[in-house]
Design an enzyme around this catalytic site. Structure first.
Site, PDB file in Angstrom:
ATOM      1  N   GLY A 193     -21.355   6.078   2.507  1.00  0.00           N
ATOM      2  CA  GLY A 193     -20.312   6.464   1.562  1.00  0.00           C
ATOM      3  C   GLY A 193     -20.729   6.098   0.155  1.00  0.00           C
ATOM      4  CE  LYS A 226      -4.470   1.031   0.128  1.00  0.00           C
ATOM      5  NZ  LYS A 226      -5.505   0.345  -0.657  1.00  0.00           N
ATOM      6  N   GLY A 234     -19.285   7.093  -2.850  1.00  0.00           N
ATOM      7  CA  GLY A 234     -18.296   7.447  -3.858  1.00  0.00           C
ATOM      8  C   GLY A 234     -18.462   6.529  -5.046  1.00  0.00           C
ATOM      9  CG  ASN A 235     -16.047   5.582  -9.070  1.00  0.00           C
ATOM     10  OD1 ASN A 235     -17.101   5.533  -9.691  1.00  0.00           O
ATOM     11  ND2 ASN A 235     -14.882   5.805  -9.642  1.00  0.00           N
ATOM     12  CB  VAL A 236     -16.895   1.358  -4.439  1.00  0.00           C
ATOM     13  CG1 VAL A 236     -17.427  -0.003  -4.007  1.00  0.00           C
ATOM     14  CG2 VAL A 236     -15.540   1.200  -5.115  1.00  0.00           C
TER      15      VAL A 236
END
Length: 362
Positions: free
Chosen positions: A188, A88, A190-192
């Site tokens: 959340g 990471k 967002g994109n996902v």
């Protein structure tokens, strides 16, 4: 910190305790880059992990985050059955104000210097465009646009894996994996998160959505006919499923006490604030937890397909395996009466140890 200890000793001690192979600190005064790359394990292959850009309160906080996230990637790759290790990277800074082409390309040169030991992709605070900039300096990056020979945005595959993990959990708890009529809180979007909302609504699931971005919250809620809720209402709603799709540690002492969910299954990394403690608390409370690194592996599978040259059909097949893998984790958890996160870890660790034995015989 004791008087006779030093920061370097503290870092090395952390690496020893977490089993990390290598940590690289990146500093470029010309671009303002301050980043940390953590390589946890490369038994199964080169370490892969997204690059997160976040305005951490301190370098110590950034180090703690990258160490935990990189270890999670090792387990994610292992339990998914792909031949990659765990790593990471984090860039310290405000992605909205401090990110630039020069900064990302400088970061790409640090990755290049690792000679293929670490491969990166997008994460919180970085985009496909940022991966393009990194690609200008090194080939050790995935998630670049299809126009450049990449596999494109991994978010749809991540969402698909989470969706399948939810179905496997619903099958266990309710006796059928049919989702119509169930209720899910998606934290959340967002994109996902948005892709997950879309998949759930296609199955006639009642979806509640929450996000710190109020404008986006209203847009997504309206687009998919979901119900917007405030963050402080998430854990008091009597929905069937909680799907955390933002940052981690939302499953903690405070939230577990008020939870009424039957299932926790989302895309966020490190959902349990304390893996050992909170995994056990969920087991005792009868809440089925789908380990995050198991069901959010669709994005990693997409990156793996890019590296190996697999097409979309094979990527979808590998992602669909998450359903059966989740069932296997639940089966082990039940048979040994252990938390699902511990069951998943045992399966992942066994694969790594088995491959180590094979390699030692070469």
């Amino acid at each position: 910190m004791p008087e006779n200890s030093s920061p370097i000793n503290s870092v090395l001690e952390q690496l020893s305790l977490s089993g990390h192979k290598k940590v690289v600190f990146c500093n470029d005064p010309d671009t303002g880059l301050k980043a940390i790359i953590a390589i946890h394990d490369t038994t199964l292959g080169p370490a892969i992990g997204g690059t997160r850009m976040w305005n951490y309160n301190s370098e110590a906080e950034a180090l703690e985050d990258v160490l935990r996230l990189s270890k999670g990637m090792t387990y994610k790759a292992a339990i998914t059955g792909i031949n990659l290790g765990g790593g990471k990277a984090v860039i310290i800074g405000d992605s909205r104000k401090q990110k630039s082409e020069a900064l990302m390309r400088s970061f790409g040169r640090f990755i290049k210097n690792l000679n293929g030991e670490f491969i990166t992709a997008e994460d919180v605070g970085t985009t496909v465009k940022d991966m393009e900039y990194i690609r200008m300096e090194t080939q050790h990056v995935t998630g670049v646009p299809e126009s450049l020979g990449g596999a494109g945005n991994p978010a749809p595959y991540t969402a698909k894996g989470v969706f399948l993990g939810i179905k496997a959990c619903v099958k266990e708890v309710f006796g059928t994996d049919m989702l119509a009529g169930r209720s899910v809180v998606v934290q959340g979007i967002g994109n996902v998160g948005e892709h997950l909302v879309e998949l759930l609504r296609q199955e006639n699931v009642e979806v509640y959505v929450s996000d710190i971005n109020q404008d986006r919250l209203q847009v997504v809620a309206s687009k998919y006919k979901a119900k917007p809720i405030d963050a402080d209402k998430i854990f008091t709603i009597g929905a069937d499923i909680y799907a955390p799709c933002a940052l981690g540690a939302t499953v903690n002492d405070k939230t577990i006490k008020t939870m009424k969910f039957a299932i926790i299954a989302g895309s966020a990394n490190n959902q349990l604030a304390d893996e050992q403690k909170h995994g056990q608390l969920l087991l005792e409370k009868g809440i089925l937890y789908a380990p995050d690194y198991l069901i959010n592996a669709g994005g990693l599978i997409n990156c793996y397909s890019e590296l190996t040259g697999y097409g979309k059909k094979r990527t979808i097949q590998l992602t669909e395996n998450i359903y059966e893998a989740t069932k296997e984790v639940i089966k082990l958890s039940k048979s040994e009466n252990i938390p699902t996160n511990l069951a998943a870890s045992r399966i992942a660790e066994k694969r790594i140890e088995d491959i180590k034995k094979i390699k030692s015989s070469y």
